[in-house]
Design a protein around this motif. Structure first.
Motif, PDB file in Angstrom:
ATOM      1  N   PHE A 144      33.189  29.695  35.652  1.00 55.27           N
ATOM      2  CA  PHE A 144      34.386  30.513  35.838  1.00 55.27           C
ATOM      3  C   PHE A 144      34.056  32.000  35.753  1.00 55.27           C
ATOM      4  CE2 PHE A 144      36.725  26.568  34.786  1.00 55.27           C
ATOM      5  CZ  PHE A 144      37.638  26.599  35.825  1.00 55.27           C
ATOM      6  N   ARG A 195      33.402  35.129  50.691  1.00 58.19           N
ATOM      7  CA  ARG A 195      32.621  34.319  49.744  1.00 58.19           C
ATOM      8  C   ARG A 195      33.387  33.070  49.331  1.00 58.19           C
ATOM      9  NH1 ARG A 195      29.643  38.666  45.657  1.00 58.19           N
ATOM     10  NH2 ARG A 195      28.951  40.119  47.284  1.00 58.19           N
ATOM     11  N   ILE A 196      34.683  33.170  49.207  1.00 61.25           N
ATOM     12  CA  ILE A 196      35.479  31.992  48.854  1.00 61.25           C
ATOM     13  C   ILE A 196      35.369  30.938  49.950  1.00 61.25           C
ATOM     14  CG2 ILE A 196      37.819  31.156  48.444  1.00 61.25           C
ATOM     15  CD1 ILE A 196      38.452  33.828  47.139  1.00 61.25           C
ATOM     16  N   PHE A 202      32.467  32.911  39.072  1.00 58.74           N
ATOM     17  CA  PHE A 202      33.479  32.891  40.123  1.00 58.74           C
ATOM     18  C   PHE A 202      34.412  34.097  40.019  1.00 58.74           C
ATOM     19  CE2 PHE A 202      37.724  31.715  41.639  1.00 58.74           C
ATOM     20  CZ  PHE A 202      37.437  31.370  42.959  1.00 58.74           C
ATOM     21  N   PHE A 203      34.809  34.437  38.811  1.00 60.31           N
ATOM     22  CA  PHE A 203      35.765  35.530  38.625  1.00 60.31           C
ATOM     23  C   PHE A 203      35.137  36.880  38.966  1.00 60.31           C
ATOM     24  CE2 PHE A 203      37.780  38.805  35.987  1.00 60.31           C
ATOM     25  CZ  PHE A 203      39.107  38.652  36.354  1.00 60.31           C
ATOM     26  N   ILE A 231      32.963  36.165  43.041  1.00 61.43           N
ATOM     27  CA  ILE A 231      33.483  35.439  44.202  1.00 61.43           C
ATOM     28  C   ILE A 231      34.946  35.747  44.468  1.00 61.43           C
ATOM     29  CG2 ILE A 231      33.805  33.159  45.235  1.00 61.43           C
ATOM     30  CD1 ILE A 231      30.905  33.809  44.855  1.00 61.43           C
ATOM     31  N   LEU A 232      35.744  35.826  43.419  1.00 60.75           N
ATOM     32  CA  LEU A 232      37.200  35.821  43.550  1.00 60.75           C
ATOM     33  C   LEU A 232      37.735  36.943  44.418  1.00 60.75           C
ATOM     34  CD1 LEU A 232      39.826  34.450  42.657  1.00 60.75           C
ATOM     35  CD2 LEU A 232      39.838  35.953  40.654  1.00 60.75           C
ATOM     36  N   GLN A 233      37.144  38.123  44.345  1.00 63.27           N
ATOM     37  CA  GLN A 233      37.685  39.281  45.058  1.00 63.27           C
ATOM     38  C   GLN A 233      37.252  39.352  46.515  1.00 63.27           C
ATOM     39  OE1 GLN A 233      39.927  41.059  43.480  1.00 63.27           O
ATOM     40  NE2 GLN A 233      39.591  39.837  41.637  1.00 63.27           N
ATOM     41  N   ASP A 234      36.468  38.393  46.976  1.00 67.79           N
ATOM     42  CA  ASP A 234      35.941  38.442  48.340  1.00 67.79           C
ATOM     43  C   ASP A 234      36.334  37.175  49.093  1.00 67.79           C
ATOM     44  OD1 ASP A 234      34.435  38.600  50.682  1.00 67.79           O
ATOM     45  OD2 ASP A 234      32.819  39.688  49.677  1.00 67.79           O
ATOM     46  N   PRO A 235      37.231  37.245  50.065  1.00 70.39           N
ATOM     47  CA  PRO A 235      37.665  36.037  50.781  1.00 70.39           C
ATOM     48  C   PRO A 235      36.540  35.367  51.568  1.00 70.39           C
ATOM     49  CG  PRO A 235      38.541  38.018  51.826  1.00 70.39           C
ATOM     50  CD  PRO A 235      37.947  38.445  50.522  1.00 70.39           C
ATOM     51  N   THR A 262      36.835  44.920  49.197  1.00 68.30           N
ATOM     52  CA  THR A 262      36.063  43.801  48.674  1.00 68.30           C
ATOM     53  C   THR A 262      34.628  44.252  48.487  1.00 68.30           C
ATOM     54  OG1 THR A 262      35.495  42.944  50.871  1.00 68.30           O
ATOM     55  CG2 THR A 262      37.514  42.130  49.869  1.00 68.30           C
TER      56      THR A 262
END
Length: 256
Positions: free
Chosen positions: A18, A31-32, A21-22, A25-29, A99
C-alpha cells in the motif's frame, strides 16, 4: 484478540504494498492501467497452470503444481514485457498533467509497475483466505504440524516477501531481456523456483528454514535491481546524509 491478529498480519503482508502504491502509483493513471494489466496477466498465468494441473494426472504431487505455476508466471512476465515494449512508444506520447509520469525518462518505470502488478495478485491470492479466517471467532490451528501458532505470522511475512520479490524480479527481468543478460534471467527464474519450493517446508513446521532463505533472496534481488536502476553505494550514502540533515534540522527548535 482475533481482530488484532488480523490487523497485524494484514499490515505486515500488505503494508509495503500500500505504501508503494500510494506514493508511486496512485497519482498516475498510466501506471494504474499498467498495474491492472500486469495483474491480469498474472491471473491468466494462474488459470493456465490450473488447467495443466487439472489435465496432468499429478494432482497429489504438490511440487508439480508449484513448479508449473512458477514457470507459467515467468512466461507471462515475458509476454507482458513484449506488450509493454511495443506500447512504450505510444505511452511516451501520452501527456497527463499534474502527474509524475517518467516513462520517457526512466525505462525502469514500466518494469517496476509491471512487477508490482504481479506482486499485487500474488499477495492477494496468498493471504486473503487466511485473513478471512483470522477475523474470528477463533484463531485457526493446524494439528499436523508443530508450532501452529507461527503459521499466520509466517504466511504474512512470506506474502510480503513475494510481493517485494515480484517487484524486484520485474525490474531485473525487463533489464535482462533488454540486454540479453541470461545470467539475470536465470537468477529470476531460479530464485522464483527456489523460494516457491521452500514454502513446501511449512507443512512440516520448518518456518525458520523457509523465511531465512526467502529474505536472503529478497535482499540479493533488491540489490541487483538497485544496481540495474543506476544505484551506487555513494548515492545511497549521500541519500542517508541528506535524510540525517533533514531530521537534525527539523529537530532543532526555531528561534522566535
Amino acid at each position: 484478540m482475533t481482530c488484532l491478529e488480523f490487523i497485524g498480519c494484514a499490515c505486515i503482508a500488505y503494508g509495503p504494498l500500500f505504501a508503494m502504491f500510494f506514493f508511486t502509483i496512485l497519482q498516475d493513471p498510466i501506471r494504474i492501467i499498467i498495474l491492472i494489466a500486469s495483474a491480469f496477466f498474472w491471473l491468466v498465468s494462474l488459470l493456465m497452470s490450473s488447467v495443466i494441473w487439472f489435465i496432468v494426472p499429478l494432482k497429489d504431487t504438490l511440487i508439480f503444481g508449484v513448479v508449473s505455476s512458477v514457470l507459467f508466471q515467468e512466461v507471462f512476465r515475458f509476454l507482458i514485457y513484449i506488450l509493454l515494449r511495443q506500447a512504450e512508444s505510444g505511452l511516451k506520447k501520452v501527456s497527463v498533467p499534474n502527474t509524475n509520469t517518467e516513462i520517457a525518462d526512466n525505462k525502469h518505470v514500466l518494469a517496476y509497475v509491471a512487477g508490482l502488478g504481479f506482486g499485487v495478485m500474488s499477495g492477494a491470492f496468498s493471504l486473503v483466505n487466511l485473513l478471512a479466517d483470522l477475523v474470528g471467532p477463533g484463531t485457526m490451528g493446524l494439528k499436523s504440524i508443530s508450532n501452529p501458532s507461527y503459521f499466520c505470522i509466517t504466511s504474512s511475512l512470506l506474502t510480503m516477501c513475494f510481493i517485494l520479490l515480484h517487484t524486484f524480479w520485474g525490474v531485473i527481468f525487463f533489464s535482462a531481456v533488454d540486454n540479453k543478460n541470461y545470467i539475470q534471467l536465470a537468477w529470476v527464474t531460479g530464485s522464483h523456483l527456489l523460494v516457491s519450493c521452500l514454502t513446501l517446508l511449512n507443512r512440516k513446521g520448518f518456518y525458520f528454514s523457509t523465511i531465512v532463505p526467502a529474505f536472503t533472496v529478497l535482499i540479493c534481488s533488491a540489490y541487483i535491481a538497485f544496481v540495474i536502476c543506476g544505484g551506487t553505494c555513494r548515492r545511497c550514502k549521500n541519500g542517508l546524509l541528506c535524510c540525517q540533515k533533514i531530521v537534525v534540522s527539523s529537530s532543532v527548535p526555531s528561534e522566535t
